[in-house]
Design a protein around this motif. Structure first.
Motif, short mmCIF file in Angstrom:
data_model
loop_
_atom_site.label_atom_id
_atom_site.label_comp_id
_atom_site.label_asym_id
_atom_site.label_seq_id
_atom_site.Cartn_x
_atom_site.Cartn_y
_atom_site.Cartn_z
N SER A 25 13.60 -5.81 -2.40
CA SER A 25 13.55 -5.83 -3.87
C SER A 25 13.71 -4.29 -4.58
N LEU A 26 14.22 -4.39 -5.75
CA LEU A 26 14.54 -3.25 -6.51
C LEU A 26 13.35 -2.79 -7.29
N THR A 27 12.17 -3.70 -7.48
CA THR A 27 11.26 -3.51 -8.00
C THR A 27 9.82 -3.75 -7.33
N GLU A 28 8.73 -3.08 -7.84
CA GLU A 28 7.61 -3.27 -7.20
C GLU A 28 7.09 -4.49 -7.45
N SER A 29 7.44 -5.28 -8.45
CA SER A 29 6.65 -6.64 -9.13
C SER A 29 7.27 -7.78 -8.10
N LEU A 30 8.11 -7.60 -7.05
CA LEU A 30 8.64 -8.69 -6.23
C LEU A 30 8.71 -8.01 -4.77
N GLY A 31 8.79 -8.75 -4.07
CA GLY A 31 8.89 -8.52 -2.34
C GLY A 31 7.98 -7.93 -1.92
N LEU A 32 8.00 -7.84 -0.48
CA LEU A 32 6.79 -7.47 0.40
C LEU A 32 6.96 -5.91 0.79
N ALA A 33 7.95 -5.24 0.42
CA ALA A 33 8.13 -3.64 0.83
C ALA A 33 6.75 -3.03 0.52
N THR B 156 0.15 -16.55 1.42
CA THR B 156 0.89 -16.36 2.57
C THR B 156 1.38 -17.90 2.95
N ALA B 157 0.77 -18.81 2.16
CA ALA B 157 1.33 -20.10 2.62
C ALA B 157 2.51 -20.76 1.61
N CYS B 158 2.79 -19.69 0.58
CA CYS B 158 3.73 -20.03 -0.24
C CYS B 158 5.24 -20.03 0.31
N PRO B 159 5.89 -21.23 -0.26
CA PRO B 159 7.39 -21.15 0.42
C PRO B 159 8.28 -20.08 -0.07
N VAL B 160 7.77 -19.14 -1.22
CA VAL B 160 8.74 -17.99 -1.83
C VAL B 160 7.96 -16.73 -1.51
N VAL B 161 7.00 -16.71 -0.65
CA VAL B 161 6.21 -15.34 -0.61
C VAL B 161 7.08 -14.17 -0.43
N GLU B 162 8.23 -14.41 0.80
CA GLU B 162 9.06 -13.35 0.89
C GLU B 162 9.86 -12.85 -0.12
N SER B 163 10.07 -13.58 -1.19
CA SER B 163 10.72 -12.95 -2.52
C SER B 163 9.75 -12.68 -3.59
N CYS B 164 8.50 -13.23 -3.56
CA CYS B 164 7.69 -13.15 -4.67
C CYS B 164 6.81 -11.63 -4.21
N ILE C 195 2.70 -8.79 3.91
CA ILE C 195 2.02 -9.98 3.72
C ILE C 195 0.85 -10.25 4.15
N GLU C 196 0.34 -9.12 5.08
CA GLU C 196 -1.16 -9.34 5.62
C GLU C 196 -2.10 -9.19 4.43
N ALA C 197 -1.71 -8.39 3.46
CA ALA C 197 -2.65 -8.10 2.44
C ALA C 197 -2.70 -9.01 1.50
N LEU C 198 -2.10 -10.28 1.41
CA LEU C 198 -2.02 -11.24 0.33
C LEU C 198 -3.00 -12.25 0.76
#
Length: 828
Positions: A256-264, A326-334, A318-321
């Motif tokens: 992601s380019l922003t801290e508000s999205l993605g799992l970085a 973690t069960a959401c289908p868009v978790v890797e994006s959100c 993702i471990e911190a969510l």
């Protein structure tokens, strides 16, 4: 992908803790945290020096190629020119010889004037402005304390940054969403200002203080952003929008380019005006004292900050969510949304974002929209037939069917030697159309008796119907087209069964589909293009690949190998070698040393890089990218949009080596040079070839029957017209590189060399343009293209160059031409 050890590469340095506006949605002064009240108004020189030293120590320890610092507030311009100069000079002095410095300032703009702009131009500080749209939208929140509008002052600041002298300083506009504002009016007002980037921010809120939601609207923020997205998309995506680009990137597995999205993991720290370290400012909306760490620049290092529990919690991905995330289908994006937006008094941050319904709806809509947008005809047998023409004639035939031709403005932009993000994306879409047509042509070669090829083809047809984005991502791998052309040209390495199965497996894994794909091996190697390779033991001839929830399974030779999506890093699993991704600021590029079909260049490719070699490449790319962004900003957007792969070449004695493959759009190859400046030069040089090759796929610029041979000042052999055109176009960027380096290079010797190189290539590139212009074999489009190249080169002729450099350029040109004539003289 290899993930580097945690480090803090982004620093928000507070230079002033007060503000001259009274925005009622400000998280610093209007939300839960009140720590600003006890802090000094302006940062001291002692704190600046200590902060710079801590940042430099951290950069040295972690070998950071670039450190990103934002001068912030309050309102940082209240600190005044003298203090801002001191901040920049302290940082540059401390980081000299350690890391590149990407220095920016974020301001409300009401105090921005020519004095500040001259200062920022001198110090290389880029400027981001806050603006919420048209006057009515902006004045809803961004006003002076007495209620006066700030809009006119901000527009004056934008106009100042749009002047040619200051344009390179303009970093973009930040807009906080208010769903009471008309989304299209806001968007149109911002786009009309021609910013280099727009970022839409959700208003800060938590479960304790939720955002406004009108009755009857389940996802008002998604609806607002979706309206903007559709207007933006319909207009051809005229300006990068960080929010939308981040969704696009995370949907295809990039960062992601922003801290508000993605799992970085979080890599940001704030240094306040009293020298204390804090976590991200957005936490101020959670509760009083939420961002505090109890650490300061005088007693603690940035590695101490990394060990703080609050920072550690944001390194776990993702471990911190929470379980719902973690069960959401868009978790890797959100990625669970912005960390601060998850807060609830009862259980802290162990919640989904308070904007969860909106994020789910927005990402799902964008994904669906992109699938519809990018989906072209499915590669079914009904609309295909075997091609009887040669391989490159197949490209020409496919080009006639491309659905994304260049627009007139794109053509002129590219012809001048440049090409922004939107233009290069349209080039990439045209290339994707060509690849789809080539896939259809390959499908037409599949014989019913070839069971492996038929099964792979049927799966590709099914994937095109159910997961077109995944198929497009696989087709965009640069080495797909050389393979397809090999099939159509009867290249033994391009047998349909193996390549189709590899493509199908790659697309199925990208789609996370549980199809069991049987893939023929290449001398014991399982090739998953764009993903990686598995070196399988034994003498098996094929492997079965299946995506699963945790990762994927490979069955081969009686063995079952399991691979998690986050596994396979160097040193853990010897048989699995993933494609490593280098994530720079706004650019993700693959370091491709796994694909057995990557050897498409004049020079031999490197073997799989050991971990230290890969890290050195990643650091070099990041440093080169930072240089391109700062010193060659006209090239950066196109590179970030179109350059997806760097293939390492084997090291060679006798100079820097780089290359492109005519049919591998999005890739360059290079032997790693000695420094990031030379790597930056190789990147901009070779990407010129990538762009021009894509233009030639959709537009004839010259008569291919021209059999003439021409003098090229950078070659020892005579060149065909097409080769001269390619070389001249690339040397526009080479000339521009040395033009900029005359003032940007470090040290008198390096600057003197840049003067000589600029004078040399300015002269020789201009001569080559003149040679092209005199050719009778250019088409009408070719004449227009070459004329635009000439206009760019002509502008540089007016720039002053020392007499010594001019003499050296003249002598070098004469020596080269004399040697060329002697070497290529007809033999009697």
């Amino acid at each position: 992908m290899d993930r580097p050890a945690p480090a803090l590469s982004q620093v928000v340095l507070k230079t002033h803790s007060r503000c001259d506006l009274a925005c009622d949605h400000c998280y610093v002064y209007e939300h839960a945290d009140t720590s600003w009240r006890g802090r000094p108004r302006a940062v001291s020189q002692e704190i600046l020096a200590a902060s710079a030293a801590r940042i430099a120590d951290h950069a040295r320890i972690h070998r950071l190629p670039t450190v990103h610092v934002v001068l912030h507030g309050g309102e940082p311009l209240l600190a005044g020119p003298v203090l801002l100069r001191r901040a920049a000079e302290e940082l540059r002095r401390a980081l000299a010889g350690i890391s590149a410095l990407d220095l920016r300032i974020h301001t409300n703009g009401v105090r921005l004037d020519e004095e500040f702009c001259e200062l920022f131009r001198e110090l290389g500080i880029r400027v981001g402005l806050s603006l919420d749209g048209d006057r009515a939208s902006n004045d809803r929140h961004r006003r002076y304390a007495d209620g006066r509008s700030s809009h006119a002052k901000v527009l004056d600041a934008v106009a100042l940054l749009r002047r040619p002298r200051y344009r390179e300083l303009f970093a973009g506009l930040l807009c906080t969403i208010d769903i009471e504002n008309d989304p299209l009016a806001v968007y149109d007002a911002l786009v009309a200002l021609d910013p280099p980037r727009i970022d839409f921010l959700l208003p800060h809120a938590t479960w304790d203080t939720p955002p406004p939601r009108p009755a009857g609207q389940a996802t008002p923020y998604a609806d607002w952003l979706d309206a903007v997205y559709r207007r933006w998309d319909a207009a051809g995506r005229p300006v990068p929008v960080r929010t939308f680009e981040s969704v696009h990137r995370t949907l295809r597995g990039a960062s992601s380019l922003t801290e508000s999205l993605g799992l970085a993991p979080a890599d940001l720290v704030v240094i306040e005006t009293d020298g204390t370290y804090e976590q991200a400012d957005s936490l101020k909306t959670s509760y009083d004292g939420a961002p505090a760490t109890g650490l300061n620049v005088f007693e603690h290092s940035l590695d101490d900050v990394l060990r703080h529990p609050g920072v550690l919690a944001r390194q776990k991905g993702i471990e911190a969510l929470c379980a719902q995330c973690t069960a959401c289908p868009v978790v890797e994006s959100c990625g669970g949304g912005l960390y601060a937006h998850r807060y609830r008094t009862a259980n802290g941050f162990d919640n989904p974002s308070v904007f969860c319904p909106d994020l789910l709806a927005l990402i799902t809509r964008i994904r669906t929209h992109e699938e519809v947008r990018t989906k072209t005809k499915a590669p079914t047998h009904e609309h295909t037939r075997p091609h009887e023409a040669t391989a490159h004639a197949a490209v020409g035939e496919a080009a006639e069917m491309a659905e994304h031709p260049l627009e007139p403005g794109d053509f002129d932009e590219l012809a001048a030697g440049f090409g922004g993000a939107a233009t290069v994306r349209r080039l990439a879409l045209a290339q994707l159309d060509l690849n789809r047509d080539l896939l259809a042509a390959v499908g037409g070669r599949v014989r019913p008796a070839d069971g492996r090829a038929t099964a792979a083809w049927e799966l590709l047809v099914d994937l095109d119907a159910g997961a077109p984005q995944a198929l497009d991502a696989a087709l965009a791998h640069p080495y797909f087209r050389p393979w397809a052309l090999g099939v159509l040209g009867a290249d033994a390495r391009g047998a349909p069964a193996a390549g189709l199965a590899e493509l199908a497996a790659s697309a199925a894994l990208r789609a996370r589909r549980a199809d069991a794909v049987t893939v023929p091996l290449r001398e014991g190697t399982l090739r998953l293009p764009g993903i990686g390779r598995a070196l399988l033991p034994g003498d098996a001839e094929e492997a079965e690949v299946t995506a699963e929830s945790y990762g994927f399974t490979v069955r081969s030779g009686g063995r079952r190998l399991r691979m998690g999506w986050g596994e396979g890093l160097d040193g853990r699993t010897a048989y699995w070698q993933p494609v490593r991704l280098v994530e720079a600021d706004g650019w993700t590029v693959a370091l491709e040393d796994t694909d057995p079909l990557r050897d498409r260049y004049e020079w031999p490719v490197a073997d799989r890089l050991p971990a230290p070699g890969a890290r050195a490449w990643a650091q070099g790319i990041a440093a080169a990218w930072s240089l391109i962004q700062r010193q060659l900003p006209a090239y950066a957007p196109g590179i970030s949009a179109g350059l997806r792969v760097v293939t390492p070449l084997a090291p060679r004695l006798g100079g820097d080596t780089s290359a492109t493959c005519r049919d591998a759009f999005g890739a360059i190859a290079a032997a790693r040079p000695s420094g990031p400046d030379l790597l930056a030069l190789l990147i901009v040089h070779e990407f010129q070839h990538v762009k021009l090759s894509a233009v030639l796929d959709v537009c004839d610029l010259y008569d291919p029957d021209d059999r003439g041979r021409y003098y090229a000042p950078w070659r020892d052999d005579p060149r065909p017209l097409g080769g001269l055109l390619q070389g001249t176009y690339a040397h526009l960027a080479v000339t521009d590189f040395w033009r900029v380096r005359r003032s940007a290079a470090e040290g008198p010797a390096a600057r003197d060399r840049a003067q000589e190189e600029f004078a040399r290539w300015r002269r020789q590139t201009t001569d080559a343009v003149d040679t092209l212009a005199r050719s009778a074999s250019l088409t009408a489009s070719g004449k227009r293209f070459v004329a635009a190249m000439g206009e760019t080169a002509a502008v540089w002729q007016a720039e002053q160059v020392p007499a010594r450099a001019l003499t050296g350029a003249r002598d070098a040109a004469r020596r080269h031409r004399d040697a060329w004539r002697a070497r290529n003289a007809p033999r009697g």
